[in-house]
Design a protein around this motif. Structure first.
Motif, PDB file in Angstrom:
ATOM      1  N   PRO A  76       0.812  -1.225   0.000  1.00  0.00           N
ATOM      2  CA  PRO A  76       0.000   0.000   0.000  1.00  0.00           C
ATOM      3  C   PRO A  76       0.843   1.272   0.000  1.00  0.00           C
ATOM      4  CG  PRO A  76      -0.053  -1.068   2.133  1.00  0.00           C
ATOM      5  CD  PRO A  76       0.672  -1.995   1.236  1.00  0.00           C
ATOM      6  N   ASN A  77       2.029   1.220   0.612  1.00  0.00           N
ATOM      7  CA  ASN A  77       2.942   2.367   0.579  1.00  0.00           C
ATOM      8  C   ASN A  77       4.374   1.868   0.723  1.00  0.00           C
ATOM      9  OD1 ASN A  77       3.678   2.349   3.549  1.00  0.00           O
ATOM     10  ND2 ASN A  77       1.477   2.712   3.718  1.00  0.00           N
ATOM     11  N   LYS A  78       5.331   2.765   0.586  1.00  0.00           N
ATOM     12  CA  LYS A  78       6.738   2.377   0.560  1.00  0.00           C
ATOM     13  C   LYS A  78       7.271   1.899   1.906  1.00  0.00           C
ATOM     14  CE  LYS A  78       7.886   5.459  -3.279  1.00  0.00           C
ATOM     15  NZ  LYS A  78       8.700   6.615  -3.748  1.00  0.00           N
ATOM     16  N   ASN A  79       6.567   2.201   2.976  1.00  0.00           N
ATOM     17  CA  ASN A  79       7.059   1.871   4.313  1.00  0.00           C
ATOM     18  C   ASN A  79       6.332   0.713   4.980  1.00  0.00           C
ATOM     19  OD1 ASN A  79       8.991   4.067   4.466  1.00  0.00           O
ATOM     20  ND2 ASN A  79       7.230   5.426   4.641  1.00  0.00           N
ATOM     21  N   GLU A 103      -4.738   9.181  -0.073  1.00  0.00           N
ATOM     22  CA  GLU A 103      -3.826   8.733  -1.126  1.00  0.00           C
ATOM     23  C   GLU A 103      -2.887   9.877  -1.479  1.00  0.00           C
ATOM     24  OE1 GLU A 103      -3.772   6.650  -5.553  1.00  0.00           O
ATOM     25  OE2 GLU A 103      -5.662   7.382  -4.712  1.00  0.00           O
ATOM     26  N   SER A 104      -1.591   9.574  -1.446  1.00  0.00           N
ATOM     27  CA  SER A 104      -0.584  10.576  -1.783  1.00  0.00           C
ATOM     28  C   SER A 104       0.503   9.914  -2.622  1.00  0.00           C
ATOM     29  CB  SER A 104       0.032  11.166  -0.504  1.00  0.00           C
ATOM     30  OG  SER A 104       1.043  12.099  -0.810  1.00  0.00           O
ATOM     31  N   ASN A 105       0.736  10.440  -3.789  1.00  0.00           N
ATOM     32  CA  ASN A 105       1.739   9.879  -4.705  1.00  0.00           C
ATOM     33  C   ASN A 105       1.497   8.395  -4.947  1.00  0.00           C
ATOM     34  OD1 ASN A 105       3.110  12.377  -4.862  1.00  0.00           O
ATOM     35  ND2 ASN A 105       4.269  11.902  -3.002  1.00  0.00           N
ATOM     36  N   GLU A 106       0.220   8.046  -5.186  1.00  0.00           N
ATOM     37  CA  GLU A 106      -0.195   6.667  -5.462  1.00  0.00           C
ATOM     38  C   GLU A 106       0.120   5.716  -4.312  1.00  0.00           C
ATOM     39  OE1 GLU A 106       1.542   5.551  -9.163  1.00  0.00           O
ATOM     40  OE2 GLU A 106       0.220   6.851 -10.340  1.00  0.00           O
ATOM     41  N   ASP A 137      -0.512  20.198   4.017  1.00  0.00           N
ATOM     42  CA  ASP A 137      -0.948  21.596   3.986  1.00  0.00           C
ATOM     43  C   ASP A 137      -2.088  21.804   2.992  1.00  0.00           C
ATOM     44  OD1 ASP A 137       0.492  21.086   1.741  1.00  0.00           O
ATOM     45  OD2 ASP A 137       1.735  22.899   1.846  1.00  0.00           O
ATOM     46  N   ARG A 138      -3.069  20.921   3.023  1.00  0.00           N
ATOM     47  CA  ARG A 138      -4.229  21.060   2.159  1.00  0.00           C
ATOM     48  C   ARG A 138      -5.445  20.484   2.877  1.00  0.00           C
ATOM     49  NH1 ARG A 138      -5.137  16.478  -2.309  1.00  0.00           N
ATOM     50  NH2 ARG A 138      -7.216  17.312  -1.829  1.00  0.00           N
ATOM     51  N   THR A 139      -6.605  20.811   2.336  1.00  0.00           N
ATOM     52  CA  THR A 139      -7.863  20.309   2.870  1.00  0.00           C
ATOM     53  C   THR A 139      -8.377  19.192   1.963  1.00  0.00           C
ATOM     54  OG1 THR A 139      -8.439  22.450   3.835  1.00  0.00           O
ATOM     55  CG2 THR A 139     -10.236  20.905   3.443  1.00  0.00           C
ATOM     56  N   PHE A 140      -8.811  18.098   2.569  1.00  0.00           N
ATOM     57  CA  PHE A 140      -9.320  16.961   1.805  1.00  0.00           C
ATOM     58  C   PHE A 140     -10.840  16.914   1.893  1.00  0.00           C
ATOM     59  CE2 PHE A 140      -5.042  15.855   3.055  1.00  0.00           C
ATOM     60  CZ  PHE A 140      -4.517  15.204   1.945  1.00  0.00           C
TER      61      PHE A 140
END
Length: 384
Positions: A76-79, A103-106, A137-140
């Motif tokens: 699901p993510n790189k970590n 979801e951020s950067n797929e 720093d954004r609203t979802f």
């Protein structure tokens, strides 16, 4: 330091007394936290079970293994791998009653903290979304995230209020157990001691410090000031009984049953009992796991697939049949029946058993024996 001074220091010489302090080094109060233990056991059981599930992706009614499948079942993510991700996701959902995934950067990222602003007819929004030391720093918008809520009531808070009573009862039972094996005695004080100007000081030190260490120590010597005489009372009253142990075990068992009820887990399964394990496991899957996985499947389908494609046969389904261990030798006859009735193909059953599909033309087909016929095709006798 002189040898005699070291001896005085080691054995605790005062001005008038000598005290051998052994228990101070090993005495430690152990407090049982049944609330944290029971809830942690329940959450771990559920999260570990769901982490074994397979997220199946369907495109136009056909099961497909593509990017979405890889995202949920492998990386699901790189970590995190999928098992670590699902365990954290379900644990946070159960502990905090809600969980936010963005979801951020797929990559799928579980939020550690966020602020939700709710509206009646328009989309809710999420601000101050944080993961680790990074705050986005954004609203979802609600349509841009996966938001899960376990229950309308915060189960953990309700359990905490309920289990406070059990903690008090447990502390009382522990105290009763300690008292049942406590050491008791009679202190005689003559006029020689009471006439000492430092009597009160010596008495307070004896009762508050020296006797406390003496009773806590496994082995100790208690020298007394002049005029003090202590007699140990070794009657039947200071013998430990098993009733106090039973009280502690009963309270702990009762707390586990309440936690099991709250999370829809059979109490026997939560306690680790193995009697009728197959039946209680089916109960666990039906009433505890399936509602959570259904919610996960619905939320991921409506947010990542959408209404238009769903109506065309595209969706995500969480397969809970992977949770139970399958012994192929014990279910050989059932496998044969499923193939003979055209319920499943050979490859489908091999996948459910944990084997790789054969990918042959005949292993993908559905077969049916001649014993299964359309009732309208039967001729003669009562059927006509």
């Amino acid at each position: 330091m002189k040898f005699i001074d070291w001896i005085k220091y080691f054995f605790g010489f005062g001005k008038d007394t000598l005290y051998l302090d052994e228990g101070a080094l090993v005495s430690q109060e152990i407090q049982l936290a049944i609330e944290a233990f029971a809830i942690s056991t329940a959450v771990s059981l559920i999260s570990n079970a769901i982490s074994k599930c397979e997220f199946k992706t369907y495109v136009y009614g056909e099961e497909i293994k593509g990017d979405e499948y890889y995202l949920w079942n492998i990386e699901p993510n790189k970590n995190q791998n999928s098992s670590q991700f699902i365990q954290e996701f379900i644990s946070k959902l159960l502990y905090e009653n809600e969980c936010l995934i963005i979801e951020s950067n797929e990559q799928l990222i579980i939020a550690d903290d966020f602020t939700q602003k709710e509206y009646a007819v328009v989309e809710n929004i999420f601000k101050n979304v944080r993961r680790g030391d990074m705050t986005f720093d954004r609203t979802f918008k609600m349509s841009e995230v996966l938001y899960f809520k376990y229950s309308n009531d915060d189960v953990r808070k309700l359990l905490s209020n309920l289990l406070k009573g059990y903690n008090n009862l447990l502390n009382m039972a522990i105290g009763k157990y300690k008292r049942s094996g406590g050491r008791k005695g009679i202190m005689d004080i003559d006029s020689t001691a009471t006439g000492d100007p430092k009597f009160q000081e010596k008495f307070d030190e004896l009762m508050n410090t020296r006797f406390k260490k003496y009773f806590e120590a496994e082995n100790a010597v208690l020298p007394l000031h002049k005029g003090f005489k202590y007699n140990e009372q070794n009657g039947e009253g200071n013998k430990k009984s098993t009733s106090e142990i039973v009280d502690i075990a009963s309270i702990t068992k009762e707390a586990f049953e309440r936690v099991g009820q709250a999370f829809k887990i059979p109490p026997a399964l939560l306690r680790g009992d193995i009697a009728d394990i197959e039946k209680i496991t089916d109960n666990f899957l039906t009433f505890c796991v399936d509602p959570i996985t259904d919610m996960v499947g619905e939320e991921t389908t409506r947010k990542r697939i959408g209404r238009k494609d769903f109506l065309k046969g595209c969706y995500i389904k969480v397969d809970t049949t992977c949770i139970k261990h399958i012994d192929i030798f014990s279910i050989a006859e059932k496998f044969d029946k499923l193939i003979a009735s055209a319920g499943y193909s050979v490859d489908e059953l091999r996948i459910k058993a944990g084997d790789t599909p054969l990918n042959a033309w005949w292993s993908k087909k559905h077969w049916i024996t001649k014993n299964y016929q359309d009732v309208e095709n039967l001729k003669g006798g009562e059927s006509d």
